[in-house]
Design a protein around this motif. Sequence first.
Motif, PDB file in Angstrom:
ATOM      1  N   MET A  36      -5.995  -8.359  -4.979  1.00 26.02           N
ATOM      2  CA  MET A  36      -5.281  -8.202  -6.240  1.00 26.02           C
ATOM      3  C   MET A  36      -4.960  -9.600  -6.757  1.00 26.02           C
ATOM      4  O   MET A  36      -4.577 -10.474  -5.996  1.00 26.02           O
ATOM      5  CB  MET A  36      -3.986  -7.407  -6.027  1.00 26.02           C
ATOM      6  N   PHE A  37      -5.140  -9.819  -8.049  1.00 22.82           N
ATOM      7  CA  PHE A  37      -4.918 -11.154  -8.613  1.00 22.82           C
ATOM      8  C   PHE A  37      -3.472 -11.410  -8.970  1.00 22.82           C
ATOM      9  O   PHE A  37      -2.996 -12.527  -8.926  1.00 22.82           O
ATOM     10  CB  PHE A  37      -5.819 -11.382  -9.836  1.00 22.82           C
ATOM     11  N   GLY A  38      -2.751 -10.380  -9.331  1.00 18.19           N
ATOM     12  CA  GLY A  38      -1.335 -10.525  -9.641  1.00 18.19           C
ATOM     13  C   GLY A  38      -0.496 -10.117  -8.446  1.00 18.19           C
ATOM     14  O   GLY A  38      -1.011  -9.647  -7.430  1.00 18.19           O
ATOM     15  N   TYR A  39       0.802 -10.301  -8.552  1.00 16.42           N
ATOM     16  CA  TYR A  39       1.713  -9.860  -7.505  1.00 16.42           C
ATOM     17  C   TYR A  39       2.076  -8.411  -7.783  1.00 16.42           C
ATOM     18  O   TYR A  39       3.001  -8.113  -8.519  1.00 16.42           O
ATOM     19  CB  TYR A  39       2.950 -10.764  -7.464  1.00 16.42           C
ATOM     20  N   GLU A  40       1.310  -7.511  -7.181  1.00 13.97           N
ATOM     21  CA  GLU A  40       1.445  -6.079  -7.414  1.00 13.97           C
ATOM     22  C   GLU A  40       2.394  -5.466  -6.388  1.00 13.97           C
ATOM     23  O   GLU A  40       2.476  -5.928  -5.256  1.00 13.97           O
ATOM     24  CB  GLU A  40       0.081  -5.402  -7.313  1.00 13.97           C
ATOM     25  N   PRO A  41       3.105  -4.394  -6.755  1.00 10.38           N
ATOM     26  CA  PRO A  41       4.024  -3.764  -5.811  1.00 10.38           C
ATOM     27  C   PRO A  41       3.309  -2.850  -4.819  1.00 10.38           C
ATOM     28  O   PRO A  41       2.344  -2.174  -5.160  1.00 10.38           O
ATOM     29  CB  PRO A  41       4.948  -2.951  -6.719  1.00 10.38           C
ATOM     30  N   VAL A  42       3.795  -2.860  -3.592  1.00 11.22           N
ATOM     31  CA  VAL A  42       3.373  -1.916  -2.556  1.00 11.22           C
ATOM     32  C   VAL A  42       4.640  -1.197  -2.120  1.00 11.22           C
ATOM     33  O   VAL A  42       5.594  -1.830  -1.674  1.00 11.22           O
ATOM     34  CB  VAL A  42       2.736  -2.635  -1.348  1.00 11.22           C
ATOM     35  N   TYR A  43       4.658   0.110  -2.270  1.00  7.30           N
ATOM     36  CA  TYR A  43       5.833   0.929  -1.960  1.00  7.30           C
ATOM     37  C   TYR A  43       5.693   1.456  -0.535  1.00  7.30           C
ATOM     38  O   TYR A  43       4.731   2.151  -0.217  1.00  7.30           O
ATOM     39  CB  TYR A  43       5.904   2.075  -2.972  1.00  7.30           C
ATOM     40  N   LEU A  44       6.655   1.122   0.319  1.00  6.66           N
ATOM     41  CA  LEU A  44       6.596   1.521   1.721  1.00  6.66           C
ATOM     42  C   LEU A  44       7.786   2.398   2.080  1.00  6.66           C
ATOM     43  O   LEU A  44       8.931   2.040   1.814  1.00  6.66           O
ATOM     44  CB  LEU A  44       6.626   0.291   2.635  1.00  6.66           C
ATOM     45  N   ASN A  45       7.502   3.533   2.681  1.00  2.00           N
ATOM     46  CA  ASN A  45       8.526   4.367   3.300  1.00  2.00           C
ATOM     47  C   ASN A  45       7.853   5.236   4.355  1.00  2.00           C
ATOM     48  O   ASN A  45       6.638   5.168   4.540  1.00  2.00           O
ATOM     49  CB  ASN A  45       9.308   5.187   2.274  1.00  2.00           C
ATOM     50  N   LYS A  46       8.629   6.013   5.051  1.00  4.47           N
ATOM     51  CA  LYS A  46       8.101   6.824   6.151  1.00  4.47           C
ATOM     52  C   LYS A  46       6.968   7.742   5.709  1.00  4.47           C
ATOM     53  O   LYS A  46       6.018   7.964   6.455  1.00  4.47           O
ATOM     54  CB  LYS A  46       9.241   7.648   6.761  1.00  4.47           C
TER      55      LYS A  46
END
Length: 121
Positions: A36-46
């Motif tokens: 990914m070229f930009g700072y993209e969000p990664v959503y982490l949960n159980k």
Amino acid sequence: MDLYLHAVIYQIIADLENASIHYIIYARYFFFGQQMFGYEPVYLNKNSVRDVSLSEDSLRCRMMLDAGNSEESFSILIPFDFIREIKKVSGDSVGTGQTLFLQGKMEEVDSFYTFKKGIKH
């Protein structure tokens, strides 16, 4: 090596046992082998993450495509050097949360002190 960042990553992994705790990592990560070229969000949960593994310079996990279908997932690789920000959020306020790591600044977050390398925002 940023020891504070490593401590935050280990806390995220431990918190994945608790479904009420959520994290957002903003990073330039690898998704289907493409960076990914930009700072993209990664959503982490159980419910969204499976098969978490660490190397000395990155976090790898399998993300669920559909929370209701645990059979379908994809792999992402997040190099530690490409992490810009990590937030801990409650399930009802995904847009806001407690910043645990912010690259480029030094600040106190609760009882944690963080030192980050200089990226201008």
